[in-house]
Write an enzyme that holds these catalytic residues in place. Structure first.
Site, short mmCIF file in Angstrom:
data_model
loop_
_atom_site.label_atom_id
_atom_site.label_comp_id
_atom_site.label_asym_id
_atom_site.label_seq_id
_atom_site.Cartn_x
_atom_site.Cartn_y
_atom_site.Cartn_z
N HIS A 160 -13.73 -13.38 -32.76
CA HIS A 160 -14.25 -14.62 -33.35
C HIS A 160 -15.34 -14.32 -34.38
CE1 HIS A 160 -12.29 -16.61 -29.88
NE2 HIS A 160 -12.77 -15.58 -29.22
N SER A 287 -20.96 -8.18 -62.38
CA SER A 287 -20.90 -9.58 -62.80
C SER A 287 -21.37 -9.67 -64.24
CB SER A 287 -21.80 -10.41 -61.88
OG SER A 287 -22.21 -11.59 -62.54
N LYS A 293 -25.14 -7.41 -59.22
CA LYS A 293 -23.91 -7.50 -58.44
C LYS A 293 -23.02 -6.25 -58.56
CE LYS A 293 -22.40 -10.78 -56.50
NZ LYS A 293 -21.95 -12.05 -57.05
N GLU A 300 -10.66 -7.88 -53.02
CA GLU A 300 -10.36 -9.32 -53.16
C GLU A 300 -8.98 -9.51 -53.80
OE1 GLU A 300 -14.17 -11.63 -54.32
OE2 GLU A 300 -14.47 -9.59 -54.96
#
Ligand code: ARG
Length: 468
Positions: A160, A287, A293, A300
């Site tokens: 979980h 970024s 970043k 992804e």
């Protein structure tokens, strides 16, 4: 508006198709990649026609040489594909016609329906093999190296997405090696399904001519382990069966799901909140706005690509479900999804292996996270079980201890002995010894568990399986 080009089936037609229809109905823009297989099939078919006396040896030789030179033109970029000729099969046949008059006899006793089914089966055999050998094995190798280097690093295991019990990084990564092994098995099954020759089924009902299907099957490598030819048993099934397309797309989709889950774990581990892993600069991006970043874009995108692989499977299932026997032109749409699954999965596996090879675990962050004593709450319940307390009661007792620790705002293993023994008398002086990670792992040495000897066993087993 009609085109002046006439396709090879033009005999019964007085005018050519509309230009729009040509653009709409062509498949050569995607099936041209079948050219090597189409040539291979045609050569085997021609050799068979010579063998049964339908072609002369000279005609067979002229076709053979002509096909070689057509393929050379294709490989060297000289070939002009023509959408007016619809597909790869008719383009090649037309080009052969310009090289030898014997070309007019090549299509004897065959149809594009059994031809395309055969080409695709050859494609699937190569594709399955390439995905396993150039993709899955490399990913497993990269996972194994990372696991081997991190076998002493423990992290919390999650259920979980809540801290559950300690595991080693190696155990976590080995879980993915198992998943990819099942993907390999599924791809090999698809290989086996593809390994049956449909050629000779004709358009739907075979042919009246005395062909030798077993000879063609052998020539094309459709053979069993004993070297016996494998030919399809029903001509109607053979020209309309697309099961292997679905099996292949399914194997790719499931593999994509595994990649996506691994990508998600790595994205979490790479976040500042977890900080367990460092990804290589070469597979991350910055970024355009925020200078600090370093984004896990490769992971992804892998997660995103898996959606596409599932879509391809869905496309095929939907494409086939309502079709009456046998061939229907809808089936031309069967190729883009499988070509796409092959390309995208090959690329995904390569990117995954590349990213993993450059990744390193951050042992400090892992150690910090796994130091949480709550991860060993279940081990404390087991301790009580060993002292004769029924598990349900032990579970309840430890629950009370956790609540008390929360209440007192102290770590579970820092509760005072008097408080603890008040909750259950079986919690004697040694209760705190449970809170040792080494002990926790050492007591998990049965098959499939994360104890150090088990991990060594698994790492060695995979080393052996993946060597070479
Ligand atoms: N271009 C067709 C396809 O990909 C080849 C088979 C065509 N057969 C036919 N009878 N039109 O499915």
């Amino acid at each position: 508006m009609s085109s002046d080009k006439q396709a090879t089936w033009g005999g019964r037609f007085s005018g050519g198709p509309d230009k729009l229809m040509l653009r709409f109905s062509e498949s050569v823009s995607f099936d041209s990649q079948l050219a090597p297989y189409d040539v291979e099939c045609s050569k085997a078919h021609a050799a068979m026609l010579v063998r049964v006396g339908i072609l002369t040896t000279e005609e067979g030789e002229a076709i053979h040489a002509g096909l070689d030179s057509v393929l050379k033109d294709i490989r060297e970029g000289r070939f002009e594909w023509d959408i007016a000729l619809e597909d790869v099969h008719m383009n090649i046949e037309q080009a052969l016609t310009a090289k030898t008059p014997a070309a007019a006899k090549l299509h004897t006793a065959r149809s594009r329906n059994d031809q395309v089914a055969t080409d695709m089966r050859l494609f699937f055999k190569d594709a399955c093999q390439a995905l396993v050998m150039d993709g899955i094995w490399k990913v497993q190798g990269a996972l194994l190296d990372l696991a081997d280097g991190a076998r002493d690093i423990a992290i919390p295991g999650y259920t979980h997405l809540q801290r559950a019990q300690p595991v080693s990084v190696a155990h976590h990564l080995l879980a993915y090696i198992e998943m990819f092994a099942r993907d390999e098995k599924r791809l090999l099954q698809a290989w086996g399904s593809a390994n049956v020759c449909p050629l000779g089924s004709g358009a739907i009902a075979g042919t009246t001519l005395p062909i030798d299907r077993e000879f063609v099957a052998k020539e094309l490598g459709f053979i069993d382990a004993e070297g016996n030819p494998r030919v399809t048993a029903n001509s109607m099934d053979a020209v309309s069966d697309r099961d292997v397309f679905i099996e292949f797309a399914n194997a790719c989709a499931i593999c994509g799901v595994h990649i996506s889950r691994l990508a998600e774990d790595i994205i979490l581990w790479n976040s500042t909140e977890f900080g367990f892993i460092n990804l290589p600069d070469s597979f991350t991006t910055g970024s355009s706005l925020m200078p600090q970043k370093k984004n896990p874009d490769s992971m992804e995108l892998l997660r995103g690509k898996s959606a596409r692989l599932q879509g391809n499977l869905q496309t095929l299932l939907t494409l086939v479900k309502g079709l009456p026997l046998t061939y229907n032109r809808d089936l031309q749409e069967d190729k883009p999804p499988v070509f796409d699954s092959f390309e995208q999965l090959s690329l995904s596996l390569e990117v995954l292996a590349g990213t993993l090879s450059g990744a390193g675990m951050n042992s400090e962050a892992c150690a910090k996270a796994v130091a949480d004593p709550l991860l060993l709450a279940t081990d404390l319940a087991d301790y009580l079980v060993r002292k004769g307390v029924p598990f349900r009661d032990a579970h309840h007792v430890v629950g009370e201890l956790v609540a008390l620790a929360e209440d007192k705002q102290v770590p579970l293993n820092e509760l005072g002995d008097p408080d603890v023994s008040k909750i259950h008398e079986a919690l004697s002086a040694d209760w705190r010894e449970v809170f040792s990670l080494d002990k926790a792992f050492a007591s998990r040495e049965r098959p499939g568990m994360p104890g150090p000897s088990q991990i060594s066993l698994q790492i060695n087993r995979w080393r052996e399986m993946l060597k070479d």
